[in-house]
Design a protein around this motif. Structure first.
Motif, PDB file in Angstrom:
ATOM      1  N   SER A  80      -6.330  -2.712  -7.820  1.00 22.12           N
ATOM      2  CA  SER A  80      -6.085  -3.889  -6.992  1.00 22.12           C
ATOM      3  C   SER A  80      -6.691  -5.140  -7.617  1.00 22.12           C
ATOM      4  CB  SER A  80      -6.674  -3.640  -5.596  1.00 22.12           C
ATOM      5  OG  SER A  80      -6.461  -4.730  -4.743  1.00 22.12           O
ATOM      6  N   ARG A  85      -3.145  -7.329  -6.567  1.00 25.40           N
ATOM      7  CA  ARG A  85      -2.192  -6.872  -5.549  1.00 25.40           C
ATOM      8  C   ARG A  85      -2.927  -5.970  -4.577  1.00 25.40           C
ATOM      9  NH1 ARG A  85      -0.033 -10.320  -7.747  1.00 25.40           N
ATOM     10  NH2 ARG A  85       2.114 -10.520  -8.509  1.00 25.40           N
ATOM     11  N   GLU A  86      -2.511  -6.002  -3.313  1.00 25.36           N
ATOM     12  CA  GLU A  86      -3.091  -5.090  -2.344  1.00 25.36           C
ATOM     13  C   GLU A  86      -2.535  -3.680  -2.556  1.00 25.36           C
ATOM     14  OE1 GLU A  86      -3.094  -6.227   1.714  1.00 25.36           O
ATOM     15  OE2 GLU A  86      -4.077  -8.147   1.343  1.00 25.36           O
ATOM     16  N   TYR A  87      -3.355  -2.681  -2.279  1.00 29.67           N
ATOM     17  CA  TYR A  87      -2.933  -1.277  -2.288  1.00 29.67           C
ATOM     18  C   TYR A  87      -3.250  -0.702  -0.910  1.00 29.67           C
ATOM     19  CZ  TYR A  87      -1.922  -1.020  -7.273  1.00 29.67           C
ATOM     20  OH  TYR A  87      -1.366  -1.194  -8.513  1.00 29.67           O
ATOM     21  N   ARG A 106       1.298   0.220  -4.056  1.00 21.44           N
ATOM     22  CA  ARG A 106       1.054  -1.172  -4.457  1.00 21.44           C
ATOM     23  C   ARG A 106       1.873  -2.101  -3.573  1.00 21.44           C
ATOM     24  NH1 ARG A 106       1.288  -4.018 -10.463  1.00 21.44           N
ATOM     25  NH2 ARG A 106       2.085  -6.033  -9.773  1.00 21.44           N
ATOM     26  N   CYS A 112       0.443  -5.599   2.344  1.00 16.77           N
ATOM     27  CA  CYS A 112       0.812  -4.256   1.908  1.00 16.77           C
ATOM     28  C   CYS A 112       1.175  -3.437   3.142  1.00 16.77           C
ATOM     29  CB  CYS A 112      -0.354  -3.595   1.168  1.00 16.77           C
ATOM     30  SG  CYS A 112       0.064  -1.997   0.399  1.00 16.77           S
ATOM     31  N   THR A 129      -6.740  -2.419   0.297  1.00 21.74           N
ATOM     32  CA  THR A 129      -7.594  -3.298  -0.484  1.00 21.74           C
ATOM     33  C   THR A 129      -7.164  -4.744  -0.261  1.00 21.74           C
ATOM     34  OG1 THR A 129      -6.158  -3.267  -2.434  1.00 21.74           O
ATOM     35  CG2 THR A 129      -7.801  -1.496  -2.245  1.00 21.74           C
ATOM     36  N   GLY A 131      -7.119  -7.058  -2.899  1.00 27.46           N
ATOM     37  CA  GLY A 131      -6.773  -7.685  -4.168  1.00 27.46           C
ATOM     38  C   GLY A 131      -7.977  -8.215  -4.936  1.00 27.46           C
TER      39      GLY A 131
END
Length: 215
Positions: A80, A85-87, A106, A112, A129, A131
């Protein structure tokens, strides 16, 4: 980790998205006022419902669950931060009672949406997450949308921040608690603590709403 395994996911379900908000110019001021209000009993600046956010309803997660979540989130947190990027995914239980995780998918930079398995998996908590570190984004605490999404789905939640914090969302109690502070998960090397002012260990939904300036 022994006793835990990933579960397959299905695109048939329709979970709600999680996201991180942009940092507004007034956010630091709202955090400072909130800290002052809490220290003074909160009665002067905020409604009584905020001052009396009931901790009695809070149910802290089991230590074994937290340890499993930290181990599972760590590699997703590193990806992340690297990709900004958010997961997101889910923690749940299998029919035999073992804990299991869905694939960490992802998402986009600020949102997300996880996917639930079709069968044989009972969700316990969402995980996502926030990011990479960005001085224009307030990513060091969960959002109202994070909490509301969990509540609609009937699950709790875990949120990893760029600073390496781990938060737990008790969606029934409408309270978030900081499980561990900066660096307990992989941390963005550019992270600067204190951009949003002091970060408390617990916030109610109303307090998060005030921090975000939402209705």
């Amino acid at each position: 980790m022994k006793g835990f395994r990933s579960a397959p996911w299905s695109p048939l379900s329709d979970p709600a998205p999680r996201h991180r908000p942009a940092r507004s110019p007034a956010l630091r001021r709202r955090i400072a006022l909130l800290a002052i209000a809490v220290g003074a009993g909160a009665g002067a600046l905020f409604p009584a419902s905020i001052a009396a956010a009931a901790p009695a309803a809070l149910r802290p997660p089991p230590a074994g669950e937290v340890a499993a979540v930290r181990a599972h989130l760590a590699p997703a947190q590193m990806r992340s931060i690297e990709t900004d990027r958010e997961y997101c995914g889910y923690l749940g239980s299998l029919p035999d009672g073992r804990l299991a995780f869905t694939e960490m998918l992802r998402g986009r930079r600020n949102t997300c949406t996880p996917r639930l398995p079709r069968t044989g998996f009972t969700p316990i908590a969402s995980m996502h997450t926030h990011g990479a570190y960005d001085p224009t984004v307030s990513a060091e605490f969960p959002t109202v949308q994070d909490m509301d999404s969990d509540r609609r789905e009937g699950v709790n939640g875990y949120v990893a921040t760029p600073g390496g914090r781990l938060w737990y969302i008790d969606s029934s109690a409408e309270v978030v608690i900081q499980i561990c502070g900066p660096g307990c998960l992989p941390q963005d090397r550019n992270f600067r603590d204190g951009d949003d002012g002091p970060t408390r260990n617990r916030y109610s939904r109303d307090e998060l709403r005030i921090l975000e300036g939402t209705n």
